[in-house]
Design a protein around this motif. Structure first.
Motif, PDB file in Angstrom:
ATOM      1  N   GLU A 189      -8.187  -3.093   1.414  1.00  0.00           N
ATOM      2  CA  GLU A 189      -9.099  -2.407   0.515  1.00  0.00           C
ATOM      3  C   GLU A 189      -8.357  -1.466  -0.427  1.00  0.00           C
ATOM      4  O   GLU A 189      -8.819  -1.164  -1.529  1.00  0.00           O
ATOM      5  CB  GLU A 189     -10.169  -1.639   1.305  1.00  0.00           C
ATOM      6  CG  GLU A 189      -9.640  -0.602   2.277  1.00  0.00           C
ATOM      7  CD  GLU A 189      -9.336  -1.147   3.656  1.00  0.00           C
ATOM      8  OE1 GLU A 189      -9.156  -0.311   4.574  1.00  0.00           O
ATOM      9  OE2 GLU A 189      -9.266  -2.381   3.811  1.00  0.00           O
ATOM     10  N   ARG A 190      -7.168  -1.005   0.006  1.00  0.00           N
ATOM     11  CA  ARG A 190      -6.371  -0.134  -0.859  1.00  0.00           C
ATOM     12  C   ARG A 190      -5.657  -0.924  -1.964  1.00  0.00           C
ATOM     13  O   ARG A 190      -5.030  -0.349  -2.839  1.00  0.00           O
ATOM     14  CB  ARG A 190      -5.351   0.633  -0.022  1.00  0.00           C
ATOM     15  CG  ARG A 190      -5.989   1.647   0.923  1.00  0.00           C
ATOM     16  CD  ARG A 190      -4.982   2.246   1.878  1.00  0.00           C
ATOM     17  NE  ARG A 190      -3.872   2.888   1.189  1.00  0.00           N
ATOM     18  CZ  ARG A 190      -2.761   3.312   1.791  1.00  0.00           C
ATOM     19  NH1 ARG A 190      -2.629   3.143   3.104  1.00  0.00           N
ATOM     20  NH2 ARG A 190      -1.804   3.894   1.101  1.00  0.00           N
ATOM     21  N   ARG A 250      -1.505  -3.180   5.435  1.00  0.00           N
ATOM     22  CA  ARG A 250      -2.444  -3.061   6.549  1.00  0.00           C
ATOM     23  C   ARG A 250      -3.888  -2.956   6.075  1.00  0.00           C
ATOM     24  O   ARG A 250      -4.804  -3.464   6.701  1.00  0.00           O
ATOM     25  CB  ARG A 250      -2.105  -1.811   7.376  1.00  0.00           C
ATOM     26  CG  ARG A 250      -0.940  -1.996   8.330  1.00  0.00           C
ATOM     27  CD  ARG A 250      -0.737  -0.750   9.173  1.00  0.00           C
ATOM     28  NE  ARG A 250       0.313  -0.938  10.164  1.00  0.00           N
ATOM     29  CZ  ARG A 250       1.204  -0.026  10.492  1.00  0.00           C
ATOM     30  NH1 ARG A 250       1.180   1.146   9.877  1.00  0.00           N
ATOM     31  NH2 ARG A 250       2.114  -0.265  11.411  1.00  0.00           N
ATOM     32  N   SER A 251      -4.097  -2.267   4.955  1.00  0.00           N
ATOM     33  CA  SER A 251      -5.450  -2.003   4.466  1.00  0.00           C
ATOM     34  C   SER A 251      -5.631  -2.673   3.110  1.00  0.00           C
ATOM     35  O   SER A 251      -5.281  -2.100   2.073  1.00  0.00           O
ATOM     36  CB  SER A 251      -5.696  -0.495   4.346  1.00  0.00           C
ATOM     37  OG  SER A 251      -5.450   0.165   5.569  1.00  0.00           O
ATOM     38  N   THR A 304       0.819  -1.208   0.000  1.00  0.00           N
ATOM     39  CA  THR A 304       0.000   0.000   0.000  1.00  0.00           C
ATOM     40  C   THR A 304       0.855   1.261   0.000  1.00  0.00           C
ATOM     41  O   THR A 304       0.342   2.368  -0.148  1.00  0.00           O
ATOM     42  CB  THR A 304      -0.942   0.023   1.220  1.00  0.00           C
ATOM     43  OG1 THR A 304      -0.172  -0.186   2.403  1.00  0.00           O
ATOM     44  CG2 THR A 304      -1.994  -1.073   1.115  1.00  0.00           C
ATOM     45  N   ARG A 327      -3.768  -9.181   4.172  1.00  0.00           N
ATOM     46  CA  ARG A 327      -3.465  -8.212   5.227  1.00  0.00           C
ATOM     47  C   ARG A 327      -2.212  -8.651   5.976  1.00  0.00           C
ATOM     48  O   ARG A 327      -2.073  -9.798   6.383  1.00  0.00           O
ATOM     49  CB  ARG A 327      -4.639  -8.088   6.208  1.00  0.00           C
ATOM     50  CG  ARG A 327      -4.406  -7.037   7.292  1.00  0.00           C
ATOM     51  CD  ARG A 327      -5.609  -6.918   8.213  1.00  0.00           C
ATOM     52  NE  ARG A 327      -5.433  -5.831   9.169  1.00  0.00           N
ATOM     53  CZ  ARG A 327      -4.790  -5.950  10.331  1.00  0.00           C
ATOM     54  NH1 ARG A 327      -4.281  -7.127  10.690  1.00  0.00           N
ATOM     55  NH2 ARG A 327      -4.664  -4.911  11.141  1.00  0.00           N
TER      56      ARG A 327
END
Length: 284
Positions: free
Chosen positions: A38-39, A35-36, A9, A52
């Motif tokens: 969705e990104r 960590r994210s 990310t 993740r």
């Protein structure tokens, strides 16, 4: 075998995934972590496996990491927390029996007074002690480190710092990412240490001249003493720790610690590194 990229990310991790795909690596063989997740959705749509991985909460095992995999450990961004964070990832990789771990380190990490080197040197020791085959990419300065300076030059016509006549052998972040992709996707890099830098070492007068050429206005380099620079940064709202760190980095530049041109980055790329002016023109 999978190629696992941590910090996908972030800027360097994302660019490395893109470089792997551009090199023709099957997206299904690439695992992009962050960590994210969705990104990373757009990468998932292109067939990349996204997972993740939080450096502050590394599990004992994960189903997407196994024997023979190659892992790119992109160094964390949180100064002071890197060693325990990196150690947790290395231990995860060791338990999984990965084939090799590639780490983005700092110039001459184990033999330099560079202010940001100690955490990188400590991580290199952790990786060596793990017994895993490794590759250390000791990345030099990124052109993008001076994007804020470019904006300042645009607004004020000046570049300020306490680097004196020190030189910086920088290259764009994408060049370092492409080199990482080469090392991740080809053989012959076990236990190798690469000192990576741009082909040309420039001074801050050169930087100001480049900014001026691109902006079409006069830009000068204003030489400050370390204390003058610190006070300027504090006045701009930086906290004491950050201001002192920036000043120390400029002092390292003045001492010649990041001005070495090794040619190793160009060798991995199979071409010259992208010139500073070309990168700066992309910021307009």
């Amino acid at each position: 075998m999978s190629i696992v990229v941590t910090g996908a990310t972030g800027h360097l991790g994302r660019l490395t995934v893109e470089a792997l795909l551009k090199r023709g690596v099957d997206p299904a063989e690439v695992v992009a972590t962050g960590r994210s997740v969705e990104r990373l959705a757009d990468l998932a749509e292109r067939g990349v496996r996204v997972e993740r991985l939080d450096f502050d909460d590394v599990p004992d095992s994960v189903p997407w990491l196994g024997a023979g995999d190659v892992v790119l450990l992109v160094s964390g961004s949180e100064v002071g927390k890197r060693v325990p964070q990196h150690t947790a990832v290395v231990e995860l990789a060791r338990r999984a029996g990965v084939g090799r771990i590639v780490y983005t380190s700092a110039p001459a990490a184990d033999d330099t007074a560079l202010v940001l080197a100690p955490e990188h040197a400590a991580t290199e020791r952790v990786i060596r002690a793990s017994g895993l085959p490794f590759t250390f990419l000791r990345n030099g300065w990124y052109d993008e480190n001076y994007l804020a300076a470019f904006d300042q030059a645009k607004a004020t016509g000046a570049v300020v710092g306490n680097a004196g006549d020190g030189r910086v052998a920088s290259a764009p972040r994408a060049d370092y990412a492409e080199a990482a992709a080469v090392v991740l996707s080809t053989d012959g890099h076990d236990d190798a240490v690469y000192e990576l830098s741009g082909d040309v070492a420039w001074t801050f007068d050169d930087l100001a001249a480049t900014f001026g050429e691109v902006l079409g206005r006069e830009v000068t380099y204003q030489r400050l003493t370390p204390d003058e620079h610190r006070q300027l940064l504090l006045g701009a709202g930086l906290d004491e720790g950050t201001a002192s760190f920036v000043v120390a980095l400029d002092q390292n530049i003045a001492e010649g610690l990041v001005g070495v041109t090794t040619g190793e980055l160009a060798k991995l790329l199979g071409r010259p590194t992208v010139p500073l002016a070309e990168t700066v023109r992309s910021w307009v």
